[in-house]
Design a protein around this motif. Structure first.
Motif, PDB file in Angstrom:
ATOM      1  N   ASP A  74       6.020 -59.220  62.356  1.00  0.00           N
ATOM      2  CA  ASP A  74       5.033 -59.800  61.447  1.00  0.00           C
ATOM      3  C   ASP A  74       4.941 -59.026  60.144  1.00  0.00           C
ATOM      4  O   ASP A  74       4.207 -59.427  59.243  1.00  0.00           O
ATOM      5  CB  ASP A  74       3.652 -59.837  62.105  1.00  0.00           C
ATOM      6  CG  ASP A  74       3.580 -60.842  63.240  1.00  0.00           C
ATOM      7  OD1 ASP A  74       4.346 -61.829  63.224  1.00  0.00           O
ATOM      8  OD2 ASP A  74       2.750 -60.635  64.152  1.00  0.00           O
ATOM      9  N   TRP A 112       4.595 -65.585  56.806  1.00  0.00           N
ATOM     10  CA  TRP A 112       3.538 -65.467  55.809  1.00  0.00           C
ATOM     11  C   TRP A 112       3.555 -66.666  54.866  1.00  0.00           C
ATOM     12  O   TRP A 112       2.514 -67.246  54.573  1.00  0.00           O
ATOM     13  CB  TRP A 112       3.690 -64.156  55.024  1.00  0.00           C
ATOM     14  CG  TRP A 112       2.545 -63.923  54.097  1.00  0.00           C
ATOM     15  CD1 TRP A 112       1.331 -63.366  54.404  1.00  0.00           C
ATOM     16  CD2 TRP A 112       2.495 -64.274  52.710  1.00  0.00           C
ATOM     17  NE1 TRP A 112       0.526 -63.348  53.284  1.00  0.00           N
ATOM     18  CE2 TRP A 112       1.219 -63.895  52.232  1.00  0.00           C
ATOM     19  CE3 TRP A 112       3.392 -64.860  51.833  1.00  0.00           C
ATOM     20  CZ2 TRP A 112       0.832 -64.089  50.913  1.00  0.00           C
ATOM     21  CZ3 TRP A 112       3.005 -65.049  50.516  1.00  0.00           C
ATOM     22  CH2 TRP A 112       1.742 -64.667  50.070  1.00  0.00           C
ATOM     23  N   THR A 137       3.535 -59.061  48.662  1.00  0.00           N
ATOM     24  CA  THR A 137       3.656 -59.306  50.103  1.00  0.00           C
ATOM     25  C   THR A 137       5.120 -59.438  50.505  1.00  0.00           C
ATOM     26  O   THR A 137       5.561 -58.831  51.487  1.00  0.00           O
ATOM     27  CB  THR A 137       2.865 -60.566  50.508  1.00  0.00           C
ATOM     28  OG1 THR A 137       1.493 -60.372  50.178  1.00  0.00           O
ATOM     29  CG2 THR A 137       3.003 -60.841  51.997  1.00  0.00           C
TER      30      THR A 137
END
Length: 173
Positions: A31, A41, A15
């Motif tokens: 985002d 996140w 991620t």
């Protein structure tokens, strides 16, 4: 140790790498890209852990402007650390800090736009700190444990300096 999940660590690394760059001067309005996406996140992950902790884990963003001496960089850089605090049960004034840094940079230290995936330096350290928080938040400890995802470390340990300064000012031991 049996509760540590390698898939969680891998997901965190992938991620963070997926943000493209997490340079301290990269995007904060997205985002999906830049340091802002990584921060959002990470905060959400820590908040999910906190929600399952029965109120023992709290999450906060620590924002600071820190002097930066790196050539090609602004003289002052904004940093935002993501901090999760697991309050100790019997000796809460004693603190242990577990951290990694979520920022990254490429070989051009002032380049806030170019690719800088930073899997090893230091999405992996951030992933381990996050997983340690997930596992340890289910337990009770005498001392307070502070889990930190530092920002600005690639530019001279900026986030950890800000955090250390705030701990010293608070008289934290």
């Amino acid at each position: 140790l049996k509760e540590v999940d390698a898939k969680n660590i891998e997901t965190t690394i992938r991620t963070l790498v997926g943000c493209g760059t997490r340079h301290v001067l990269s995007r904060t309005d997205s985002d999906t890209e830049g340091t802002g996406a990584a921060r959002k996140w990470l905060r959400a992950q820590y908040e999910a852990i906190a929600a399952a902790s029965g109120g023992r884990l709290t999450v906060a963003l620590q924002e600071a402007k820190v002097a930066c001496a790196r050539q090609g960089m602004p003289k002052e850089v904004p940093v935002v650390n993501v901090i999760a605090t697991l309050r100790g049960a019997s000796d809460p004034d004693r603190h242990y800090v577990v951290g990694g840094h979520y920022d990254s940079r490429n070989s051009r230290g002032e380049d806030g736009k170019g690719a800088a995936p930073g899997a090893v330096d230091d999405a992996s350290g951030t992933a381990v700190a996050l997983e340690a928080c997930r596992v340890m938040s289910k337990q009770t400890f005498a001392a307070t444990i502070v889990f930190v995802a530092y920002d600005g470390e690639e530019q001279g340990l900026l986030g950890s300096q800000a955090h250390a300064r705030s701990l010293a000012e608070a008289g934290t031991v």
